[in-house]
Design a protein around this motif. Sequence first.
Motif, PDB file in Angstrom:
ATOM      1  N   ASN A   7       0.813  -1.225   0.000  1.00  0.00           N
ATOM      2  CA  ASN A   7       0.000   0.000   0.000  1.00  0.00           C
ATOM      3  C   ASN A   7       0.839   1.266   0.000  1.00  0.00           C
ATOM      4  N   THR A  16       1.499   6.118  -3.270  1.00  0.00           N
ATOM      5  CA  THR A  16       1.314   7.315  -2.441  1.00  0.00           C
ATOM      6  C   THR A  16       0.144   8.180  -2.891  1.00  0.00           C
ATOM      7  N   ASN A  17      -0.175   8.200  -4.178  1.00  0.00           N
ATOM      8  CA  ASN A  17      -1.261   9.039  -4.673  1.00  0.00           C
ATOM      9  C   ASN A  17      -2.588   8.300  -4.799  1.00  0.00           C
ATOM     10  N   LYS A  53      -5.931   6.072  -3.540  1.00  0.00           N
ATOM     11  CA  LYS A  53      -6.834   5.883  -2.406  1.00  0.00           C
ATOM     12  C   LYS A  53      -6.879   4.379  -2.122  1.00  0.00           C
ATOM     13  N   ARG A  90      -7.904   0.602  13.480  1.00  0.00           N
ATOM     14  CA  ARG A  90      -6.488   0.899  13.230  1.00  0.00           C
ATOM     15  C   ARG A  90      -5.561  -0.134  13.890  1.00  0.00           C
ATOM     16  N   ARG A 121       0.293   0.847   5.158  1.00  0.00           N
ATOM     17  CA  ARG A 121      -0.500   2.081   5.100  1.00  0.00           C
ATOM     18  C   ARG A 121      -1.974   1.808   5.390  1.00  0.00           C
ATOM     19  N   PRO A 171      -5.936   2.182   5.299  1.00  0.00           N
ATOM     20  CA  PRO A 171      -6.829   2.526   4.187  1.00  0.00           C
ATOM     21  C   PRO A 171      -7.433   3.926   4.313  1.00  0.00           C
ATOM     22  N   ASP A 172      -7.684   4.533   3.147  1.00  0.00           N
ATOM     23  CA  ASP A 172      -8.352   5.833   3.079  1.00  0.00           C
ATOM     24  C   ASP A 172      -9.871   5.673   3.138  1.00  0.00           C
ATOM     25  N   ILE A 173     -10.355   4.579   2.555  1.00  0.00           N
ATOM     26  CA  ILE A 173     -11.793   4.322   2.481  1.00  0.00           C
ATOM     27  C   ILE A 173     -12.036   2.918   3.021  1.00  0.00           C
TER      28      ILE A 173
END
Length: 189
Positions: free
Chosen positions: A10, A14-15, A17, A25, A36, A38-40
């Motif tokens: 992940n 870097t760019n 999602k 977490r 990393r 997750p963003d979503i």
Amino acid sequence: HSHSDHAEGNSLYTNAKIIAGAYGRAQWESDSGGSRFPDIMLKPGEETIQQIGRETVHVRNMGQAHTMNDVIVYFEKRKLLATGDLVFLGTHPALSKKFGTSVDSWLAALDRLGALYNIQTLVPGHGKVSDRNALSVMKEYFVSMKDAAGSNWTVSAWRAIGGPKGMPKHVADKLATAIKKTWDSKEFK
């Protein structure tokens, strides 16, 4: 899902999602080796649909099966399904109470995938690229194990299927025969 063999990369994107199932977490960091976050996060049963160029991409949390949150990706135009660890081909599946394995839910998830998507190409979590028949092969693996061990079989250890303590030898032998039959079948390879 949160296992490191699927999530450790992940940080290389870097760019992008990162989309995953609904993990806390602490659990994510423990299971993924600190990859990393997750963003979503999708709740079980939730799907997001993204348009990427001319491709429509479905990302769906199938819920509890291999883990507590098994996410798949379906590319509509390509008719390609990436199953994550809902499908293993040529190897026995990883099963763990710690990560939430539920074989009954796994079987139901395989049925739902076949009903939801028009699949020509299937990319398993482990094994060679296949077609929609891989869903049936994975399902048959579990059905064979349940038939051999009876209704009282359990997930007993990482990468293992077992029955209750003191399982009679004839039941253990049936289970071993079913595993060998599946392992040796051309569909499983």
